[in-house]
Design a protein around this motif. Structure first.
Motif, PDB file in Angstrom:
ATOM      1  N   GLY A 198       0.624  -1.125  -0.098  1.00 43.43           N
ATOM      2  CA  GLY A 198      -0.170   0.427   0.156  1.00 43.43           C
ATOM      3  C   GLY A 198       0.721   1.173   0.309  1.00 43.43           C
ATOM      4  N   ILE A 199       0.339   2.801   0.042  1.00 42.94           N
ATOM      5  CA  ILE A 199       0.861   4.093  -0.568  1.00 42.94           C
ATOM      6  C   ILE A 199      -0.116   4.601   1.217  1.00 42.94           C
ATOM      7  CG2 ILE A 199       0.958   5.758  -1.326  1.00 42.94           C
ATOM      8  CD1 ILE A 199       1.228   3.887  -3.863  1.00 42.94           C
ATOM      9  N   TYR A 200       0.873   5.538   1.619  1.00 45.08           N
ATOM     10  CA  TYR A 200       0.950   6.163   2.944  1.00 45.08           C
ATOM     11  C   TYR A 200       0.442   7.671   2.446  1.00 45.08           C
ATOM     12  CZ  TYR A 200      -0.046   8.588   7.243  1.00 45.08           C
ATOM     13  OH  TYR A 200       0.140   9.892   8.481  1.00 45.08           O
ATOM     14  N   LEU A 201      -0.377   8.378   2.436  1.00 44.30           N
ATOM     15  CA  LEU A 201       0.168   9.480   2.332  1.00 44.30           C
ATOM     16  C   LEU A 201      -0.606  10.983   3.074  1.00 44.30           C
ATOM     17  CD1 LEU A 201      -1.411   9.794  -1.674  1.00 44.30           C
ATOM     18  CD2 LEU A 201       0.914   9.496  -0.488  1.00 44.30           C
ATOM     19  N   MET A 202       0.359  11.648   4.022  1.00 40.06           N
ATOM     20  CA  MET A 202       0.544  12.299   4.789  1.00 40.06           C
ATOM     21  C   MET A 202       0.381  14.278   4.302  1.00 40.06           C
ATOM     22  SD  MET A 202       1.923  14.639   7.529  1.00 40.06           S
ATOM     23  CE  MET A 202       3.795  14.222   7.072  1.00 40.06           C
ATOM     24  N   ILE A 203      -0.566  15.280   4.618  1.00 36.30           N
ATOM     25  CA  ILE A 203      -0.506  16.239   4.230  1.00 36.30           C
ATOM     26  C   ILE A 203      -0.205  17.159   5.447  1.00 36.30           C
ATOM     27  CG2 ILE A 203      -1.465  18.546   2.909  1.00 36.30           C
ATOM     28  CD1 ILE A 203      -2.158  15.719   0.905  1.00 36.30           C
ATOM     29  N   SER A 204       0.683  17.897   5.144  1.00 35.56           N
ATOM     30  CA  SER A 204       0.791  19.181   6.945  1.00 35.56           C
ATOM     31  C   SER A 204       0.585  20.608   5.813  1.00 35.56           C
ATOM     32  CB  SER A 204       2.264  18.990   7.369  1.00 35.56           C
ATOM     33  OG  SER A 204       2.033  20.027   8.076  1.00 35.56           O
ATOM     34  N   ALA A 205      -0.775  20.464   6.179  1.00 38.24           N
ATOM     35  CA  ALA A 205      -0.453  22.593   5.146  1.00 38.24           C
ATOM     36  C   ALA A 205       0.004  23.073   6.310  1.00 38.24           C
ATOM     37  CB  ALA A 205      -2.679  22.457   5.340  1.00 38.24           C
ATOM     38  N   MET A 206      -0.209  23.752   7.800  1.00 39.91           N
ATOM     39  CA  MET A 206       0.557  24.357   8.594  1.00 39.91           C
ATOM     40  C   MET A 206       2.332  24.247   8.293  1.00 39.91           C
ATOM     41  SD  MET A 206      -1.924  25.837  10.245  1.00 39.91           S
ATOM     42  CE  MET A 206      -0.020  26.531  11.858  1.00 39.91           C
ATOM     43  N   GLU A 207       2.642  22.938   7.404  1.00 39.65           N
ATOM     44  CA  GLU A 207       4.199  23.083   7.593  1.00 39.65           C
ATOM     45  C   GLU A 207       5.083  23.094   6.275  1.00 39.65           C
ATOM     46  OE1 GLU A 207       5.921  19.882   9.935  1.00 39.65           O
ATOM     47  OE2 GLU A 207       5.574  20.504  12.180  1.00 39.65           O
TER      48      GLU A 207
END
Length: 208
Positions: A171-180
């Motif tokens: 699988g694939i894990y995607l993380m998004i941090s808008a603040m950083e």
């Protein structure tokens, strides 16, 4: 095949004449009905407990890319601070119950938690489209679930897991941090050490 508890209840019902004779010899009907009621209550409770399963997978990070925007320039890293790196071992756990779903992804060595999410189906909508699988849509989350596939999307990221051979998943894990202004893309290869996907899928199928 009936459970031991169901067998006891069946025996009580089938041997009612014998029990009545015993009642006539000194046992009271109140004792009989109380005992039968307790057994029925235990049976109902055992059925309710069965509406929850816990499963887990041993995973390995096969690739990890972190991209950040810093002062107008693109920066690339091998991991986020204190996060998982390529080659690290992770544990993916899930709890499936008739009222909701719990998912977690944790680094075995550093104990860094990549994912920790709880879904309460009372706060959203559970449906089964014509295509295979079940879809839960909540205010902030959406999950697609089947015996061979898990997809989770929310405002913080996404994870996709798919069975490619027996107990082997990837699988694939995607993380998004808008603040950083940072994104992380991690690929993982997993193997079930406790496969409860089919049982969990049946729990949800009975709700529809």
């Amino acid at each position: 095949m009936p459970t031991p508890l169901e067998g006891v209840i069946a025996t009580l019902v089938n041997d009612t004449p014998t029990l009545i004779n015993r009642i006539n010899k000194g046992l009271t009907m109140k004792f009989f009905t109380t005992t039968l009621g307790m057994l029925l209550s235990l049976l109902i409770t055992s059925k309710a407990i069965a509406q929850q399963v816990n499963g887990s997978m041993d995973c390995k990070v096969t690739g990890n890319v972190v991209i950040s925007s810093e002062e107008g320039k693109s920066k690339r890293y091998s991991s986020i601070k204190d996060g998982s790196k390529e080659g690290d071992k992770l544990t993916f756990k899930y709890t499936i119950r008739n009222s909701g779903l719990f998912l977690s992804l944790e680094n075995e060595f550093t104990k860094h938690i990549e994912l920790n999410t709880i879904f309460d189906f009372k706060d959203g909508k559970l449906e089964r489209p014509k295509s295979r699988g079940l879809i839960y849509t909540g205010t902030y989350n959406e999950v697609t679930f089947s015996e061979d596939y898990i997809r989770l999307e929310n405002s913080f990221g996404k994870i996709f897991l798919s069975r490619y051979y027996k107990n082997d998943w990837h699988g694939i894990y995607l993380m998004i941090s808008a603040m950083e202004l940072t994104t992380q893309t991690m690929t993982i290869n997993c193997r079930h050490n406790n496969d409860q996907m089919e049982s969990g899928y049946k729990i949800y199928s009975r709700k529809l």
